[in-house]
Structures are given as C-alpha cells and as structure tokens.
Design a protein around this motif. Structure first.
Motif, PDB file in Angstrom:
ATOM      1  N   ASP A 312       0.831  -1.198   0.000  1.00 42.16           N
ATOM      2  CA  ASP A 312       0.000   0.000   0.000  1.00 42.16           C
ATOM      3  C   ASP A 312       0.870   1.255   0.000  1.00 42.16           C
ATOM      4  OD1 ASP A 312      -2.704   0.847  -0.085  1.00 42.16           O
ATOM      5  OD2 ASP A 312      -2.548   1.535   1.993  1.00 42.16           O
ATOM      6  N   VAL A 313       1.922   1.240   0.798  1.00 47.39           N
ATOM      7  CA  VAL A 313       2.838   2.382   0.864  1.00 47.39           C
ATOM      8  C   VAL A 313       3.589   2.545  -0.459  1.00 47.39           C
ATOM      9  CG1 VAL A 313       4.903   3.308   1.981  1.00 47.39           C
ATOM     10  CG2 VAL A 313       3.104   2.259   3.368  1.00 47.39           C
ATOM     11  N   LEU A 314       4.082   1.437  -0.997  1.00 51.23           N
ATOM     12  CA  LEU A 314       4.840   1.497  -2.247  1.00 51.23           C
ATOM     13  C   LEU A 314       4.019   2.065  -3.396  1.00 51.23           C
ATOM     14  CD1 LEU A 314       6.701  -1.946  -2.109  1.00 51.23           C
ATOM     15  CD2 LEU A 314       7.720   0.318  -1.805  1.00 51.23           C
ATOM     16  N   LEU A 315       2.730   1.677  -3.450  1.00 58.89           N
ATOM     17  CA  LEU A 315       1.873   2.169  -4.520  1.00 58.89           C
ATOM     18  C   LEU A 315       1.445   3.615  -4.278  1.00 58.89           C
ATOM     19  CD1 LEU A 315      -0.396  -0.950  -5.161  1.00 58.89           C
ATOM     20  CD2 LEU A 315       1.415  -0.082  -6.633  1.00 58.89           C
ATOM     21  N   ARG A 316       1.121   3.929  -3.030  1.00 61.31           N
ATOM     22  CA  ARG A 316       0.664   5.283  -2.713  1.00 61.31           C
ATOM     23  C   ARG A 316       1.764   6.310  -2.925  1.00 61.31           C
ATOM     24  NH1 ARG A 316       0.231   6.601   2.442  1.00 61.31           N
ATOM     25  NH2 ARG A 316       0.019   4.397   2.992  1.00 61.31           N
ATOM     26  N   LYS A 317       2.987   5.956  -2.558  1.00 62.29           N
ATOM     27  CA  LYS A 317       4.123   6.868  -2.730  1.00 62.29           C
ATOM     28  C   LYS A 317       4.691   6.832  -4.152  1.00 62.29           C
ATOM     29  CE  LYS A 317       4.470   8.043   1.699  1.00 62.29           C
ATOM     30  NZ  LYS A 317       4.329   9.435   2.191  1.00 62.29           N
ATOM     31  N   LYS A 318       4.140   5.939  -4.979  1.00 62.60           N
ATOM     32  CA  LYS A 318       4.592   5.773  -6.359  1.00 62.60           C
ATOM     33  C   LYS A 318       6.071   5.395  -6.439  1.00 62.60           C
ATOM     34  CE  LYS A 318       1.165   9.011  -8.163  1.00 62.60           C
ATOM     35  NZ  LYS A 318       0.914  10.199  -9.015  1.00 62.60           N
ATOM     36  N   TRP A 319       6.507   4.592  -5.476  1.00 60.78           N
ATOM     37  CA  TRP A 319       7.887   4.113  -5.466  1.00 60.78           C
ATOM     38  C   TRP A 319       8.071   2.891  -6.365  1.00 60.78           C
ATOM     39  CZ3 TRP A 319       8.432   4.440   0.586  1.00 60.78           C
ATOM     40  CH2 TRP A 319       8.603   5.785   0.946  1.00 60.78           C
ATOM     41  N   MET A 320       6.964   2.287  -6.762  1.00 61.89           N
ATOM     42  CA  MET A 320       7.047   1.073  -7.567  1.00 61.89           C
ATOM     43  C   MET A 320       5.793   0.973  -8.430  1.00 61.89           C
ATOM     44  SD  MET A 320       7.707  -2.820  -6.162  1.00 61.89           S
ATOM     45  CE  MET A 320       9.354  -2.433  -5.546  1.00 61.89           C
ATOM     46  N   SER A 321       5.970   0.581  -9.676  1.00 64.75           N
ATOM     47  CA  SER A 321       4.811   0.371 -10.542  1.00 64.75           C
ATOM     48  C   SER A 321       4.090  -0.902 -10.123  1.00 64.75           C
ATOM     49  CB  SER A 321       5.258   0.242 -11.999  1.00 64.75           C
ATOM     50  OG  SER A 321       5.975  -0.974 -12.194  1.00 64.75           O
ATOM     51  N   LEU A 322       2.844  -1.057 -10.583  1.00 62.69           N
ATOM     52  CA  LEU A 322       2.065  -2.235 -10.217  1.00 62.69           C
ATOM     53  C   LEU A 322       2.712  -3.506 -10.764  1.00 62.69           C
ATOM     54  CD1 LEU A 322      -0.434  -3.190  -8.731  1.00 62.69           C
ATOM     55  CD2 LEU A 322      -1.756  -2.906 -10.843  1.00 62.69           C
ATOM     56  N   THR A 323       3.241  -3.449 -11.977  1.00 65.71           N
ATOM     57  CA  THR A 323       3.913  -4.618 -12.545  1.00 65.71           C
ATOM     58  C   THR A 323       5.137  -5.003 -11.721  1.00 65.71           C
ATOM     59  OG1 THR A 323       3.161  -4.166 -14.802  1.00 65.71           O
ATOM     60  CG2 THR A 323       5.143  -5.500 -14.566  1.00 65.71           C
ATOM     61  N   ALA A 324       5.950  -4.008 -11.344  1.00 61.78           N
ATOM     62  CA  ALA A 324       7.136  -4.279 -10.528  1.00 61.78           C
ATOM     63  C   ALA A 324       6.741  -4.855  -9.175  1.00 61.78           C
ATOM     64  CB  ALA A 324       7.945  -2.999 -10.343  1.00 61.78           C
ATOM     65  N   LEU A 325       5.642  -4.343  -8.608  1.00 65.12           N
ATOM     66  CA  LEU A 325       5.158  -4.860  -7.319  1.00 65.12           C
ATOM     67  C   LEU A 325       4.754  -6.321  -7.436  1.00 65.12           C
ATOM     68  CD1 LEU A 325       4.272  -3.871  -4.364  1.00 65.12           C
ATOM     69  CD2 LEU A 325       1.972  -3.915  -5.326  1.00 65.12           C
ATOM     70  N   ARG A 326       3.983  -6.646  -8.482  1.00 65.17           N
ATOM     71  CA  ARG A 326       3.536  -8.036  -8.675  1.00 65.17           C
ATOM     72  C   ARG A 326       4.744  -8.974  -8.822  1.00 65.17           C
ATOM     73  NH1 ARG A 326      -1.257  -6.765  -6.912  1.00 65.17           N
ATOM     74  NH2 ARG A 326      -2.827  -6.099  -8.407  1.00 65.17           N
ATOM     75  N   LYS A 327       5.738  -8.566  -9.589  1.00 60.77           N
ATOM     76  CA  LYS A 327       6.895  -9.430  -9.817  1.00 60.77           C
ATOM     77  C   LYS A 327       7.757  -9.561  -8.566  1.00 60.77           C
ATOM     78  CE  LYS A 327       7.252  -8.861 -14.810  1.00 60.77           C
ATOM     79  NZ  LYS A 327       8.128  -8.530 -15.957  1.00 60.77           N
ATOM     80  N   THR A 328       7.896  -8.483  -7.813  1.00 61.74           N
ATOM     81  CA  THR A 328       8.690  -8.540  -6.583  1.00 61.74           C
ATOM     82  C   THR A 328       8.047  -9.477  -5.567  1.00 61.74           C
ATOM     83  OG1 THR A 328       9.475  -6.276  -6.911  1.00 61.74           O
ATOM     84  CG2 THR A 328       9.635  -7.177  -4.684  1.00 61.74           C
ATOM     85  N   TYR A 329       6.758  -9.331  -5.383  1.00 62.97           N
ATOM     86  CA  TYR A 329       6.060 -10.162  -4.400  1.00 62.97           C
ATOM     87  C   TYR A 329       5.994 -11.620  -4.841  1.00 62.97           C
ATOM     88  CZ  TYR A 329       4.532  -6.629  -1.060  1.00 62.97           C
ATOM     89  OH  TYR A 329       4.514  -5.691  -0.071  1.00 62.97           O
ATOM     90  N   THR A 330       5.836 -11.848  -6.133  1.00 63.45           N
ATOM     91  CA  THR A 330       5.835 -13.226  -6.630  1.00 63.45           C
ATOM     92  C   THR A 330       7.200 -13.877  -6.419  1.00 63.45           C
ATOM     93  OG1 THR A 330       4.154 -12.693  -8.294  1.00 63.45           O
ATOM     94  CG2 THR A 330       5.428 -14.694  -8.645  1.00 63.45           C
ATOM     95  N   SER A 331       8.260 -13.108  -6.601  1.00 64.80           N
ATOM     96  CA  SER A 331       9.610 -13.628  -6.367  1.00 64.80           C
ATOM     97  C   SER A 331       9.801 -14.032  -4.908  1.00 64.80           C
ATOM     98  CB  SER A 331      10.661 -12.579  -6.757  1.00 64.80           C
ATOM     99  OG  SER A 331      10.590 -12.294  -8.133  1.00 64.80           O
ATOM    100  N   ILE A 332       9.293 -13.209  -3.997  1.00 67.25           N
ATOM    101  CA  ILE A 332       9.370 -13.550  -2.573  1.00 67.25           C
ATOM    102  C   ILE A 332       8.581 -14.826  -2.292  1.00 67.25           C
ATOM    103  CG2 ILE A 332       8.743 -12.803  -0.243  1.00 67.25           C
ATOM    104  CD1 ILE A 332       9.149  -9.906  -1.211  1.00 67.25           C
ATOM    105  N   ALA A 333       7.386 -14.914  -2.898  1.00 67.60           N
ATOM    106  CA  ALA A 333       6.486 -16.046  -2.633  1.00 67.60           C
ATOM    107  C   ALA A 333       7.019 -17.368  -3.178  1.00 67.60           C
ATOM    108  CB  ALA A 333       5.106 -15.763  -3.222  1.00 67.60           C
TER     109      ALA A 333
END
Length: 492
Positions: A312-333
């Motif tokens: 929520d913070v990353l998207l609200r602050k525009k520190w990461m695009s939605l695509t980058a967020l999805r890929k980062t979290y999928t990598s963690i998972a």
C-alpha cells in the motif's frame, strides 16, 4: 483512476464494499477448512491415540490410500473451476458461491456416515463431490472485480484473500485439537460443515452481485463504485463475448499460469503432507502436530497483512509500478520457499527445532503470492476476471491433484527422511522455474482483449475529422521574412 488515487471525501471510509470483502474473507476461510482438514483427518483416522474417546473406529490406511483420499478432492475441483468462471458471468457470483458452499458443507456433514458405511473409498467419493462444489476462486475474483474501485483493489482484494490463510490455520490447528478431543476425527467434518452453513446464511442476507444491486448501500458509495467500474471497463456493454482467442494467445496469461501452478505445487506439498511429515519424521503427537502444522499458516496469515501494508505504501508513494510490485512479491512467494526447502534437504534429523523453524518460514513467506500473482487476473482483464480465475484454478488444482499422488509414490515410509528430501527438492525446482517465467513475461498491464470488439474498433475516417491533417510551417512566397502556417486536411 489507479491504485494510488485518493477516495472522494463523500464516500464512507468503511462501507458495504468492505462488508463484501469481509464476507469473502469468511467464505474463503470456511471453504479452505472444508478443503484442507482432511490432511489432519487421515492422520487421526489411522492413529488410535488421537482421541480420548474409544468410540470412533480407526482405519489401517496405507500411504497409497491416503494419497488417493488427499488428491480426490482436486479431481472434482479441477473439473469445476472453468465452468464456475462461466457460471459466475452468467448467474452472478452470489448464487454460484452460495450453492457451492452449501453443497460442500452438507457433504462434509455426511462424511462420517459414508466412511462408516463404505470405508476409505466412500471418503474419496465424498471428497470428489466436494471438489465439484469448490467454486470459490472464480467467484471471489469476479466479486472483487464488481465491487473494488481501482484505488482500493489491492487493499480489499488482499484482505479477502487472507481468508485462505485464516482457513489454513483453522484447518490445521482446529482439526488437530478436535481430533484429540472426545469428538475424535468425526468432529472435524461436523465442525467444518457448521462453519460453512453459518456463512451461507450471512451471504444470502448480506451479499450482492454488484453495488447497483445492493439493498443496504448508500448513494455516495454506490456512485463511487459504479462510476469507477464504468471508467475501468470503458462503458462496456453488459453482454460481452468472451475473447477466447485473446486469452489463449496471451503470453502474460501463460506466464501467470506458470507462476500460479508453481505456487500451488509448493503450497499443496505443505498443506497436504506437513502433518504426515511431522508425525513420521519428527514423531510429534497429535496435539503437537496440530500446533506445529498450524504455526506456518499462522505466520502466513500475519505476513499477508505485513505485505499488504508495505504494498500500500509502495503504490501510494509511487515508489514502484504495479507490474514491478507483482513481480517482486511473486519472487518472494516462490524463491524464498524454494531456498528454504533446499536448506531442509541438508538439515539433520536431530535438529528438530531448526527443521520446525524452516518449515514455518517456508510457508509463512509464501503469502506474498496473494499480492504478487493471485490478483493479477484482475489486472490483465477486469471484465473477464472470473473466466481467467477459473482457467487458473483448473490448472492449479491439477497441480494440487498431482502433488499428493507424486508424494505417495516418492514416500513409501513417512519416517524415512531421505524420501522427504526428494519431495522438498522437487518442490524447490518447480518454484524456481515458475518464477523465472513470470519475471520474464508477466505484467500487470490490462490486455487489449479485455475490451469488446466495438471498443477496440478503430474510428472510421468520418468519425476522426483530423485523421489526415498535416500542419506545414514555411516562409511566405512574397516575403521571405514572414513565416507561414498551413493546415492540409484531406478528411474535413
């Protein structure tokens, strides 16, 4: 509007859209309990010390028979997912999810009688029928697409999906405690049935397919949701053709499918086999087994909220695009559990505490998939989220079906650590490969085939008055010091 935009001031911060997410949370938790408590039940059914009451009979189940019981649910589930996505589009998520959960709950209530009458084969048949009733994932995707404004999609969607993590905890811990009580293993099915039936009553009273159909919604909230959905869909007609060609030729869809199948393989390995592993290799009794089987999923549940706050913070602050967020979290998972499972291979039997810590971490960190890949179907196609979810669930359930069968072949003696090493190594390899594919070809960009053919149709020349207009800048013929502008328009 996007995930970073603010909510209008007149719209209530806590409204009916949040109640719908709460109902989805409860419904997913109940359906997860109905799905997963069997992994504890099969251990309890074969262990005469699991109950303080000598009345419930116990069975001599081989590892092969257990694998059939564990996998039978997914035979039905794999067959149900794709039709469920279509039924959600045709009749709405409320009716489909209600009847599916009701059927599964009633079958759960009948489980004990079936097993008493016909043994483990009846258990397999009941589980298969319960799988046919499992329509949760396509319905949840479609319901979220109908209720979640894009500014709150990640937040509400992730909250609803944490019902899965809650259900995992209840299935492992609750089932273990019930099995070790005077109720014995039959109480596992009865309690799950009650949980599902209570949800059915609440859903029937408070659920609604869309904000425009809801009885208890305020006008400001309705206008906010309906207006946002219309903008997102670009005012699509109510009846849209399903773009089968677009779906089946979409590279991002296949990338997402690989990630979801890999996650399903790794998670199912833990969901269905963890109680057997803890009982066989670590020699834990039923109560201890219940605690340590539930602990990884409790961490998974907690981490889901941690991941949600960070996203929520990353998207609200525009520190990461939605695509980058999805890929980062999928990598963690996917990659974090893969690394931990490989570590498990080299940990000795005497290091019980370390094994329990690693097992707990391997499951706990995987909840990043909720934000990473599970919500990606709505990104790719809000209009056909239910169809995509049904397609994904069909294949992920095939993975969940195969996992217990493969483990049943690899593990003939659950007390042999070397056999479990092969299981963990295989799961780690699948997780690693799935994420590599998603990193290369995955995306959160809405696909062109999400829109109807009418919306994609290019405007005719007469609809575009300046389609062939050209602005020319040059010097005037009579005086070289004067700049001239000329507009050539062949389609006025």
């Amino acid at each position: 509007m996007n995930d970073m935009e603010e909510i209008p001031k007149k719209v209530p911060r806590l409204g009916l859209r949040h109640l719908q997410a709460g109902l989805l949370f409860y419904g997913l938790a109940a359906n997860t309990v109905l799905q997963l408590n069997v992994s504890v039940a099969v251990v309890a059914m074969t262990n005469e010390t699991t109950s303080n009451n000598s009345d419930p009979p116990h069975f001599n189940l081989s590892e092969e028979k257990k694998s059939y019981i564990l996998s039978s649910y997914y035979w039905g589930c794999a067959l149900a997912q794709f039709p469920a996505g279509y039924l959600c589009k045709r009749f709405g998520s409320k009716a489909v999810l209600f009847w599916g959960t009701l059927g599964s709950s009633l079958l759960s209530a009948l489980t004990t009688y079936g097993v008493y009458a016909a043994g483990w084969k009846a258990y397999c048949a009941i589980r298969l029928l319960q799988g046919l009733c499992q329509v949760t994932w396509p319905c949840i995707h479609q319901h979220l697409a109908n209720w979640c404004p894009t500014a709150e999609r990640t937040r509400l969607g992730a909250f609803a999906y944490t019902g899965f993590d809650c259900g995992n905890v209840l299935a492992m811990y609750g089932a273990g405690m019930i099995a070790s009580s005077s109720l014995g293993w039959p109480g596992i099915s009865y309690s799950a049935a009650g949980l599902g039936l209570i949800w059915c009553g609440l859903w029937l009273l408070l659920g609604a397919n869309k904000a425009s159909d809801a009885r208890f919604i305020g006008e400001a909230e309705k206008a906010y949701i309906v207006g946002d959905i219309q903008r997102s869909e670009r005012k699509e007609p109510k009846k849209m053709e399903i773009p089968w060609k677009g779906i089946f030729t979409s590279v991002p869809v296949y990338a997402l499918l690989c990630a979801r199948c890999a996650d399903s393989w790794g998670l199912t390995t833990m969901q269905t086999e963890l109680p057997t592993y803890l009982s066989g290799v670590l020699k834990l009794d039923m109560k201890s087994n219940a605690v340590f089987s539930a602990l990884p999923f409790l961490l998974m549940w907690v981490m889901c909220y941690v991941y949600l706050i960070i996203a929520d913070v990353l998207l609200r602050k525009k520190w990461m695009s939605l695509t980058a967020l999805r890929k980062t979290y999928t990598s963690i998972a996917l990659w974090a559990p893969a690394s931990i499972m490989l570590t498990l291979v080299f940990v000795g039997e005497g290091q019980k505490t370390l094994v329990l810590v690693l097992v707990t971490l391997s499951v706990g960190v995987s909840s990043a998939a909720t934000i990473g890949s599970e919500l990606n179907t709505i990104d790719l196609s809000p209009n056909h989220a239910g169809i995509l979810a049904g397609l994904m669930s069909s294949f992920t359930n095939l993975m969940a079906l195969l996992t217990p069968l493969v483990v049943g072949v690899l593990v003939t003696d659950p007390s042999q650590r070397s056999q479990w090493q092969v299981v963990f190594s295989l799961a780690a390899g699948v997780l690693f490969a799935g994420n590599v594919i998603f990193l290369i070809w995955g995306t959160a960009v809405t696909q062109a085939w999400n829109e109807s053919k009418e919306s994609r149709r290019e405007l005719e020349p007469e609809e575009k008055p300046f389609h062939r207009a050209k602005l020319e800048i040059g010097t005037d013929n009579t005086d070289g010091n004067v700049v001239g502008l000329k507009l050539n328009c062949t389609s006025p």
